[in-house]
Design an enzyme around this catalytic site. Structure first.
Site, PDB file in Angstrom:
ATOM      1  N   SER A  78      38.962  18.259  77.198  1.00 32.78           N
ATOM      2  CA  SER A  78      39.531  18.206  78.220  1.00 32.78           C
ATOM      3  C   SER A  78      39.360  16.771  78.777  1.00 32.78           C
ATOM      4  O   SER A  78      39.703  15.588  77.861  1.00 32.78           O
ATOM      5  CB  SER A  78      38.325  18.216  79.012  1.00 32.78           C
ATOM      6  OG  SER A  78      38.615  17.684  80.529  1.00 32.78           O
ATOM      7  N   TYR A 118      29.943  15.395  81.830  1.00 35.70           N
ATOM      8  CA  TYR A 118      31.513  16.318  80.552  1.00 35.70           C
ATOM      9  C   TYR A 118      32.255  15.535  80.179  1.00 35.70           C
ATOM     10  O   TYR A 118      32.727  15.521  79.188  1.00 35.70           O
ATOM     11  CB  TYR A 118      31.866  16.866  82.324  1.00 35.70           C
ATOM     12  CG  TYR A 118      33.036  17.574  81.594  1.00 35.70           C
ATOM     13  CD1 TYR A 118      32.536  18.842  81.296  1.00 35.70           C
ATOM     14  CD2 TYR A 118      34.305  17.727  81.613  1.00 35.70           C
ATOM     15  CE1 TYR A 118      33.422  19.812  81.267  1.00 35.70           C
ATOM     16  CE2 TYR A 118      35.382  18.170  81.142  1.00 35.70           C
ATOM     17  CZ  TYR A 118      35.335  19.403  81.610  1.00 35.70           C
ATOM     18  OH  TYR A 118      36.100  20.266  80.968  1.00 35.70           O
TER      19      TYR A 118
HETATM   20  N1  LIG Z   1      40.095  25.144  83.279  1.00 38.21           N
HETATM   21  C1  LIG Z   1      39.993  24.000  83.594  1.00 38.21           C
HETATM   22  O1  LIG Z   1      40.699  22.861  84.591  1.00 38.21           O
HETATM   23  C2  LIG Z   1      39.638  23.419  81.423  1.00 38.21           C
HETATM   24  C3  LIG Z   1      40.332  21.512  81.566  1.00 38.21           C
HETATM   25  C4  LIG Z   1      40.117  21.085  80.734  1.00 38.21           C
HETATM   26  C5  LIG Z   1      39.048  21.643  79.749  1.00 38.21           C
HETATM   27  N2  LIG Z   1      38.615  23.213  80.028  1.00 38.21           N
HETATM   28  C6  LIG Z   1      37.386  23.027  78.878  1.00 38.21           C
HETATM   29  O2  LIG Z   1      38.058  24.837  78.889  1.00 38.21           O
HETATM   30  C7  LIG Z   1      37.025  25.538  78.092  1.00 38.21           C
HETATM   31  C8  LIG Z   1      36.727  26.857  78.800  1.00 38.21           C
HETATM   32  O3  LIG Z   1      36.621  26.576  80.451  1.00 38.21           O
HETATM   33  P1  LIG Z   1      38.271  27.692  81.027  1.00 38.21           P
HETATM   34  O4  LIG Z   1      38.148  26.771  81.749  1.00 38.21           O
HETATM   35  O5  LIG Z   1      38.042  29.083  80.765  1.00 38.21           O
HETATM   36  O6  LIG Z   1      35.755  28.028  82.116  1.00 38.21           O
HETATM   37  P2  LIG Z   1      35.393  29.646  81.983  1.00 38.21           P
HETATM   38  O7  LIG Z   1      36.342  30.207  82.053  1.00 38.21           O
HETATM   39  O8  LIG Z   1      34.431  29.160  83.099  1.00 38.21           O
HETATM   40  O9  LIG Z   1      34.542  29.729  80.772  1.00 38.21           O
HETATM   41  C9  LIG Z   1      33.619  28.572  79.774  1.00 38.21           C
HETATM   42  C10 LIG Z   1      33.323  29.742  78.964  1.00 38.21           C
HETATM   43  O10 LIG Z   1      32.016  29.004  78.432  1.00 38.21           O
HETATM   44  C11 LIG Z   1      30.691  30.092  78.581  1.00 38.21           C
HETATM   45  N3  LIG Z   1      29.934  29.560  78.461  1.00 38.21           N
HETATM   46  C12 LIG Z   1      28.932  28.616  79.172  1.00 38.21           C
HETATM   47  N4  LIG Z   1      27.909  28.175  78.999  1.00 38.21           N
HETATM   48  C13 LIG Z   1      28.095  29.095  77.710  1.00 38.21           C
HETATM   49  C14 LIG Z   1      26.354  29.069  76.965  1.00 38.21           C
HETATM   50  N5  LIG Z   1      25.564  28.176  77.453  1.00 38.21           N
HETATM   51  N6  LIG Z   1      25.953  29.623  75.857  1.00 38.21           N
HETATM   52  C15 LIG Z   1      27.399  30.619  75.377  1.00 38.21           C
HETATM   53  N7  LIG Z   1      28.565  30.829  76.763  1.00 38.21           N
HETATM   54  C16 LIG Z   1      28.491  29.972  77.380  1.00 38.21           C
HETATM   55  C17 LIG Z   1      30.761  31.006  79.543  1.00 38.21           C
HETATM   56  O11 LIG Z   1      30.728  32.615  79.524  1.00 38.21           O
HETATM   57  P3  LIG Z   1      28.759  32.761  79.610  1.00 38.21           P
HETATM   58  O12 LIG Z   1      28.735  32.604  81.356  1.00 38.21           O
HETATM   59  O13 LIG Z   1      29.643  34.563  79.853  1.00 38.21           O
HETATM   60  O14 LIG Z   1      28.215  32.236  79.815  1.00 38.21           O
HETATM   61  C18 LIG Z   1      32.593  31.008  79.787  1.00 38.21           C
HETATM   62  O15 LIG Z   1      32.709  31.950  78.415  1.00 38.21           O
HETATM   63  C19 LIG Z   1      35.724  24.712  78.920  1.00 38.21           C
HETATM   64  O16 LIG Z   1      35.452  24.140  77.661  1.00 38.21           O
HETATM   65  C20 LIG Z   1      35.853  23.715  79.562  1.00 38.21           C
HETATM   66  O17 LIG Z   1      35.316  22.476  79.582  1.00 38.21           O
HETATM   67  C21 LIG Z   1      38.938  23.413  80.900  1.00 38.21           C
END
Ligand SMILES: NC(=O)c1ccc[n+]([C@@H]2O[C@H](COP(=O)([O-])OP(=O)(O)OC[C@H]3O[C@@H](n4cnc5c(N)ncnc54)[C@H](OP(=O)(O)O)[C@@H]3O)[C@@H](O)[C@H]2O)c1
Length: 289
Positions: A141, A154
Protein backbone atom coordinates in the site's frame (compact mmCIF):
# COMPACT_ATOMS: atom_id res chain seq x y z
CA UNK A 1 2.96 -15.00 -20.97
CA UNK A 2 0.78 -18.05 -21.47
CA UNK A 3 -1.22 -18.52 -18.26
CA UNK A 4 -3.14 -21.58 -19.46
CA UNK A 5 -2.78 -24.37 -16.90
CA UNK A 6 -0.71 -22.20 -14.51
CA UNK A 7 -1.78 -22.55 -10.89
CA UNK A 8 -2.34 -19.19 -9.19
CA UNK A 9 -3.09 -18.75 -5.47
CA UNK A 10 -4.75 -15.42 -4.66
CA UNK A 11 -5.31 -14.52 -1.01
CA UNK A 12 -8.10 -12.06 -0.20
CA UNK A 13 -10.00 -13.30 -3.26
CA UNK A 14 -13.53 -12.97 -1.84
CA UNK A 15 -13.79 -9.26 -2.69
CA UNK A 16 -12.10 -6.17 -4.13
CA UNK A 17 -8.70 -6.41 -5.76
CA UNK A 18 -8.27 -10.14 -5.09
CA UNK A 19 -11.60 -11.02 -6.70
CA UNK A 20 -10.89 -8.86 -9.74
CA UNK A 21 -7.43 -10.42 -10.17
CA UNK A 22 -8.80 -13.95 -9.71
CA UNK A 23 -11.34 -13.54 -12.53
CA UNK A 24 -8.71 -11.94 -14.80
CA UNK A 25 -6.28 -14.87 -14.27
CA UNK A 26 -9.09 -17.37 -14.96
CA UNK A 27 -10.03 -15.47 -18.13
CA UNK A 28 -6.44 -16.06 -19.29
CA UNK A 29 -6.81 -19.80 -18.65
CA UNK A 30 -5.12 -20.05 -15.21
CA UNK A 31 -6.30 -22.44 -12.48
CA UNK A 32 -7.14 -20.06 -9.66
CA UNK A 33 -7.19 -21.02 -5.97
CA UNK A 34 -9.05 -18.28 -4.08
CA UNK A 35 -8.34 -17.83 -0.37
CA UNK A 36 -10.28 -15.84 2.26
CA UNK A 37 -12.68 -16.43 5.19
CA UNK A 38 -16.11 -15.94 3.51
CA UNK A 39 -16.72 -19.35 1.99
CA UNK A 40 -19.93 -18.53 0.11
CA UNK A 41 -18.15 -15.75 -1.83
CA UNK A 42 -15.23 -18.06 -2.61
CA UNK A 43 -17.59 -20.75 -3.89
CA UNK A 44 -19.24 -18.23 -6.24
CA UNK A 45 -15.82 -17.04 -7.39
CA UNK A 46 -14.62 -20.60 -8.07
CA UNK A 47 -17.78 -21.25 -10.13
CA UNK A 48 -17.11 -18.11 -12.18
CA UNK A 49 -13.43 -19.00 -12.67
CA UNK A 50 -14.33 -22.56 -13.74
CA UNK A 51 -16.55 -21.14 -16.50
CA UNK A 52 -13.44 -19.44 -17.95
CA UNK A 53 -10.63 -21.88 -17.23
CA UNK A 54 -12.25 -25.28 -16.67
CA UNK A 55 -10.72 -25.76 -13.22
CA UNK A 56 -10.54 -23.64 -10.05
CA UNK A 57 -10.83 -24.18 -6.31
CA UNK A 58 -10.77 -22.32 -3.02
CA UNK A 59 -9.64 -22.61 0.59
CA UNK A 60 -11.63 -20.85 3.30
CA UNK A 61 -9.86 -19.91 6.53
CA UNK A 62 -8.04 -17.33 8.58
CA UNK A 63 -4.66 -16.32 7.15
CA UNK A 64 -3.75 -14.82 10.52
CA UNK A 65 -3.15 -18.45 11.57
CA UNK A 66 0.19 -19.85 10.41
CA UNK A 67 -1.10 -23.43 10.07
CA UNK A 68 -3.82 -22.31 7.64
CA UNK A 69 -1.48 -20.05 5.64
CA UNK A 70 0.97 -22.93 5.14
CA UNK A 71 -1.86 -25.39 4.38
CA UNK A 72 -2.99 -23.09 1.55
CA UNK A 73 0.27 -23.79 -0.28
CA UNK A 74 0.57 -27.51 0.48
CA UNK A 75 -3.08 -28.22 -0.34
CA UNK A 76 -2.88 -26.24 -3.58
CA UNK A 77 0.04 -28.38 -4.75
CA UNK A 78 -1.75 -31.52 -3.51
CA UNK A 79 -4.88 -30.65 -5.51
CA UNK A 80 -3.41 -29.13 -8.66
CA UNK A 81 0.13 -30.56 -8.79
CA UNK A 82 2.01 -27.22 -8.78
CA UNK A 83 2.03 -23.58 -7.73
CA UNK A 84 3.19 -21.04 -10.29
CA UNK A 85 2.02 -17.67 -8.96
CA UNK A 86 1.42 -16.74 -5.31
CA UNK A 87 -0.39 -13.43 -4.83
CA UNK A 88 -0.40 -12.26 -1.21
CA UNK A 89 -3.24 -9.76 -1.25
CA UNK A 90 -5.43 -10.36 1.84
CA UNK A 91 -5.54 -7.40 4.17
CA UNK A 92 -7.53 -5.64 6.87
CA UNK A 93 -7.75 -1.94 7.72
CA UNK A 94 -7.42 -0.21 11.07
CA UNK A 95 -7.98 3.47 11.81
CA UNK A 96 -7.23 4.39 15.40
CA UNK A 97 -5.51 7.16 17.26
CA UNK A 98 -2.23 5.70 18.55
CA UNK A 99 -3.47 6.17 22.14
CA UNK A 100 -6.26 3.65 21.39
CA UNK A 101 -4.09 1.03 19.68
CA UNK A 102 -3.70 -2.14 21.75
CA UNK A 103 -0.92 -4.72 21.44
CA UNK A 104 -3.67 -7.04 20.13
CA UNK A 105 -4.48 -4.59 17.30
CA UNK A 106 -0.82 -4.52 16.33
CA UNK A 107 -0.49 -8.29 16.56
CA UNK A 108 -3.53 -8.85 14.30
CA UNK A 109 -2.28 -6.33 11.74
CA UNK A 110 1.14 -7.96 11.63
CA UNK A 111 -0.27 -11.50 11.33
CA UNK A 112 -2.86 -10.80 8.60
CA UNK A 113 -1.15 -7.99 6.68
CA UNK A 114 2.45 -9.21 6.97
CA UNK A 115 3.17 -12.62 8.52
CA UNK A 116 0.60 -14.38 6.32
CA UNK A 117 2.68 -13.40 3.28
CA UNK A 118 5.84 -14.68 4.98
CA UNK A 119 4.23 -18.02 5.90
CA UNK A 120 2.82 -18.65 2.41
CA UNK A 121 6.04 -17.57 0.69
CA UNK A 122 8.33 -19.75 2.81
CA UNK A 123 6.02 -22.70 2.21
CA UNK A 124 5.90 -22.01 -1.55
CA UNK A 125 9.63 -21.58 -2.24
CA UNK A 126 10.59 -25.32 -2.16
CA UNK A 127 7.81 -26.13 -4.67
CA UNK A 128 8.85 -23.26 -6.95
CA UNK A 129 12.50 -24.33 -6.72
CA UNK A 130 11.53 -27.87 -7.74
CA UNK A 131 9.50 -26.53 -10.68
CA UNK A 132 12.39 -24.26 -11.70
CA UNK A 133 10.14 -21.18 -11.85
CA UNK A 134 7.71 -19.17 -9.75
CA UNK A 135 6.27 -15.73 -8.95
CA UNK A 136 5.54 -14.20 -5.55
CA UNK A 137 3.54 -10.98 -5.81
CA UNK A 138 2.83 -9.01 -2.64
CA UNK A 139 0.11 -6.34 -2.57
CA UNK A 140 1.29 -3.58 -0.27
CA UNK A 141 0.00 0.00 0.00
CA UNK A 142 1.09 3.62 -0.46
CA UNK A 143 0.45 3.78 3.30
CA UNK A 144 3.75 1.91 3.72
CA UNK A 145 5.56 4.85 2.18
CA UNK A 146 3.42 7.80 3.29
CA UNK A 147 1.95 7.09 6.74
CA UNK A 148 -1.66 8.33 6.78
CA UNK A 149 -3.06 9.62 10.09
CA UNK A 150 -4.46 6.95 12.45
CA UNK A 151 -2.94 4.07 10.44
CA UNK A 152 0.29 3.36 12.31
CA UNK A 153 -0.24 -0.43 12.68
CA UNK A 154 -1.32 -0.77 9.01
CA UNK A 155 1.65 1.34 7.84
CA UNK A 156 4.06 -0.73 9.93
CA UNK A 157 2.70 -4.06 8.64
CA UNK A 158 2.78 -2.97 5.00
CA UNK A 159 6.28 -1.47 5.42
CA UNK A 160 7.42 -4.86 6.76
CA UNK A 161 5.94 -6.46 3.65
CA UNK A 162 7.88 -3.99 1.48
CA UNK A 163 11.16 -4.85 3.21
CA UNK A 164 10.47 -8.59 3.02
CA UNK A 165 9.76 -8.36 -0.72
CA UNK A 166 12.87 -6.26 -1.44
CA UNK A 167 14.93 -8.85 0.46
CA UNK A 168 13.33 -11.69 -1.52
CA UNK A 169 14.11 -9.95 -4.73
CA UNK A 170 17.83 -9.98 -4.08
CA UNK A 171 17.99 -13.29 -2.20
CA UNK A 172 16.15 -15.17 -4.95
CA UNK A 173 18.67 -14.12 -7.61
CA UNK A 174 19.57 -17.05 -9.86
CA UNK A 175 16.58 -19.16 -8.76
CA UNK A 176 14.20 -18.07 -11.54
CA UNK A 177 11.69 -17.17 -8.81
CA UNK A 178 10.56 -13.58 -9.22
CA UNK A 179 9.30 -11.53 -6.25
CA UNK A 180 7.50 -8.24 -6.78
CA UNK A 181 5.58 -5.59 -4.91
CA UNK A 182 2.41 -3.91 -6.16
CA UNK A 183 1.69 -0.70 -4.28
CA UNK A 184 -1.88 0.59 -4.69
CA UNK A 185 -3.02 4.09 -3.91
CA UNK A 186 -6.72 4.55 -3.06
CA UNK A 187 -8.78 1.79 -4.75
CA UNK A 188 -12.56 1.61 -4.74
CA UNK A 189 -13.27 -1.57 -2.72
CA UNK A 190 -15.23 -2.54 0.36
CA UNK A 191 -12.13 -2.13 2.57
CA UNK A 192 -13.05 1.54 3.09
CA UNK A 193 -16.27 0.59 4.87
CA UNK A 194 -14.85 -2.20 7.04
CA UNK A 195 -13.71 -0.13 9.98
CA UNK A 196 -15.87 1.36 12.78
CA UNK A 197 -13.78 4.53 12.55
CA UNK A 198 -13.16 4.95 8.81
CA UNK A 199 -10.35 6.80 7.10
CA UNK A 200 -10.71 10.57 6.71
CA UNK A 201 -9.63 10.32 3.05
CA UNK A 202 -12.13 11.92 0.65
CA UNK A 203 -10.17 12.05 -2.61
CA UNK A 204 -10.60 10.01 -5.79
CA UNK A 205 -10.55 6.21 -5.75
CA UNK A 206 -9.52 4.03 -8.67
CA UNK A 207 -11.01 0.74 -9.94
CA UNK A 208 -9.44 -2.57 -8.77
CA UNK A 209 -8.63 -3.38 -12.40
CA UNK A 210 -5.63 -1.03 -12.35
CA UNK A 211 -4.10 -3.17 -9.60
CA UNK A 212 -4.85 -6.37 -11.52
CA UNK A 213 -3.15 -4.86 -14.58
CA UNK A 214 -0.12 -3.97 -12.44
CA UNK A 215 0.06 -7.57 -11.17
CA UNK A 216 0.24 -8.85 -14.76
CA UNK A 217 2.81 -6.18 -15.59
CA UNK A 218 5.21 -7.04 -12.73
CA UNK A 219 5.01 -10.71 -13.72
CA UNK A 220 5.41 -10.26 -17.46
CA UNK A 221 8.11 -7.56 -17.35
CA UNK A 222 9.73 -8.97 -14.19
CA UNK A 223 9.51 -5.58 -12.51
CA UNK A 224 10.41 -5.31 -8.82
CA UNK A 225 7.86 -2.70 -7.80
CA UNK A 226 4.89 -0.92 -9.37
CA UNK A 227 2.92 1.90 -7.75
CA UNK A 228 -0.65 2.24 -9.07
CA UNK A 229 -2.03 4.49 -10.42
CA UNK A 230 1.28 5.40 -12.02
CA UNK A 231 0.49 8.94 -13.04
CA UNK A 232 -1.62 10.35 -10.22
CA UNK A 233 -0.44 13.89 -9.33
CA UNK A 234 -1.17 13.11 -5.68
CA UNK A 235 1.02 9.97 -5.56
CA UNK A 236 3.81 11.43 -7.69
CA UNK A 237 4.07 14.49 -5.45
CA UNK A 238 3.99 12.29 -2.33
CA UNK A 239 6.90 10.28 -3.78
CA UNK A 240 8.91 13.40 -4.62
CA UNK A 241 8.33 14.93 -1.20
CA UNK A 242 9.30 11.65 0.47
CA UNK A 243 12.74 11.76 -1.11
CA UNK A 244 13.44 15.48 -1.28
CA UNK A 245 11.47 16.99 1.63
CA UNK A 246 10.44 14.20 4.03
CA UNK A 247 9.58 16.51 6.94
CA UNK A 248 7.32 18.59 4.69
CA UNK A 249 5.52 15.38 3.72
CA UNK A 250 5.05 14.39 7.37
CA UNK A 251 3.67 17.85 8.18
CA UNK A 252 1.34 17.63 5.18
CA UNK A 253 -0.02 14.26 6.33
CA UNK A 254 -0.57 15.59 9.86
CA UNK A 255 -2.33 18.65 8.41
CA UNK A 256 -4.69 16.38 6.41
CA UNK A 257 -6.26 15.08 9.61
CA UNK A 258 -4.94 16.88 12.71
CA UNK A 259 -5.15 15.09 16.07
CA UNK A 260 -8.00 16.83 17.97
CA UNK A 261 -6.88 18.40 21.26
CA UNK A 262 -9.56 16.46 23.17
CA UNK A 263 -8.06 13.15 21.95
CA UNK A 264 -4.74 14.05 23.61
CA UNK A 265 -6.57 15.31 26.72
CA UNK A 266 -8.54 12.07 27.04
CA UNK A 267 -5.38 10.00 26.54
CA UNK A 268 -3.63 12.04 29.24
CA UNK A 269 -6.52 11.54 31.63
CA UNK A 270 -6.45 7.81 31.00
CA UNK A 271 -2.67 7.70 31.39
CA UNK A 272 -3.06 9.25 34.82
CA UNK A 273 -5.04 6.22 36.00
CA UNK A 274 -3.66 3.28 33.99
CA UNK A 275 -0.54 2.13 32.19
CA UNK A 276 -2.58 -0.06 29.88
CA UNK A 277 -1.98 0.52 26.14
CA UNK A 278 -5.05 1.44 24.11
CA UNK A 279 -8.62 2.04 25.21
CA UNK A 280 -9.61 -1.65 24.99
CA UNK A 281 -9.14 -4.24 27.71
CA UNK A 282 -5.88 -5.49 26.21
CA UNK A 283 -3.85 -8.10 28.01
CA UNK A 284 -0.10 -8.40 28.02
CA UNK A 285 0.45 -4.97 29.57
CA UNK A 286 0.66 -3.98 33.17
CA UNK A 287 -2.68 -2.34 33.88
CA UNK A 288 -2.38 -0.38 37.10
CA UNK A 289 -5.71 1.40 36.88
N1 LIG B 1 -8.58 -0.49 -1.45
C1 LIG B 1 -7.53 0.31 -1.28
O1 LIG B 1 -7.63 1.54 -1.34
C2 LIG B 1 -6.17 -0.30 -1.02
C3 LIG B 1 -5.07 0.56 -1.09
C4 LIG B 1 -3.82 0.04 -0.85
C5 LIG B 1 -3.66 -1.29 -0.55
N2 LIG B 1 -4.75 -2.10 -0.47
C6 LIG B 1 -4.52 -3.50 -0.13
O2 LIG B 1 -5.09 -4.32 -1.12
C7 LIG B 1 -5.41 -5.58 -0.56
C8 LIG B 1 -6.82 -5.96 -0.97
O3 LIG B 1 -7.72 -5.05 -0.38
P1 LIG B 1 -9.10 -4.60 -1.05
O4 LIG B 1 -9.03 -3.14 -1.22
O5 LIG B 1 -9.42 -5.45 -2.20
O6 LIG B 1 -10.09 -4.84 0.17
P2 LIG B 1 -11.20 -5.94 0.46
O7 LIG B 1 -12.21 -5.96 -0.60
O8 LIG B 1 -11.63 -5.67 1.86
O9 LIG B 1 -10.38 -7.30 0.41
C9 LIG B 1 -9.65 -7.82 1.48
C10 LIG B 1 -9.59 -9.32 1.30
O10 LIG B 1 -8.79 -9.88 2.35
C11 LIG B 1 -9.50 -10.98 2.92
N3 LIG B 1 -9.10 -11.15 4.32
C12 LIG B 1 -9.12 -10.22 5.30
N4 LIG B 1 -8.72 -10.76 6.46
C13 LIG B 1 -8.46 -12.07 6.21
C14 LIG B 1 -8.03 -13.15 7.02
N5 LIG B 1 -7.78 -13.01 8.33
N6 LIG B 1 -7.88 -14.36 6.45
C15 LIG B 1 -8.15 -14.53 5.13
N7 LIG B 1 -8.55 -13.54 4.31
C16 LIG B 1 -8.70 -12.32 4.85
C17 LIG B 1 -10.96 -10.58 2.78
O11 LIG B 1 -11.80 -11.71 2.76
P3 LIG B 1 -12.66 -12.28 3.98
O12 LIG B 1 -13.25 -11.13 4.71
O13 LIG B 1 -13.67 -13.14 3.28
O14 LIG B 1 -11.71 -13.08 4.80
C18 LIG B 1 -10.95 -9.97 1.39
O15 LIG B 1 -11.05 -10.97 0.41
C19 LIG B 1 -5.24 -5.45 0.95
O16 LIG B 1 -4.01 -6.02 1.34
C20 LIG B 1 -5.20 -3.94 1.15
O17 LIG B 1 -4.46 -3.60 2.31
C21 LIG B 1 -6.00 -1.64 -0.72
Amino acid sequence: MDYRGKVVVITGASSGIGRDAAVAFAQRGAIVVGVARREQLLQELADECRRHAGDASYLAGDLGERAFAERVVHETVGRHGRLDVLINNAGIPVHKQIYDVTPEDMDLQMRVNFMACVWTTLAALPYMLRQGEGYVINVSSMAAKVAPPRETPYTAAKAAMDGFTAGLWSDLAGSNIHAALVVPGPIDTEIWGKDDTPSGYNGPKYPPKIVTDAIFEVIEKRIHERVVPRFSAQLVSAHLLRFFAPSLLLRGMAWMEPVPAEVVEKARARAATTTRSGSGSGSGTSGAG
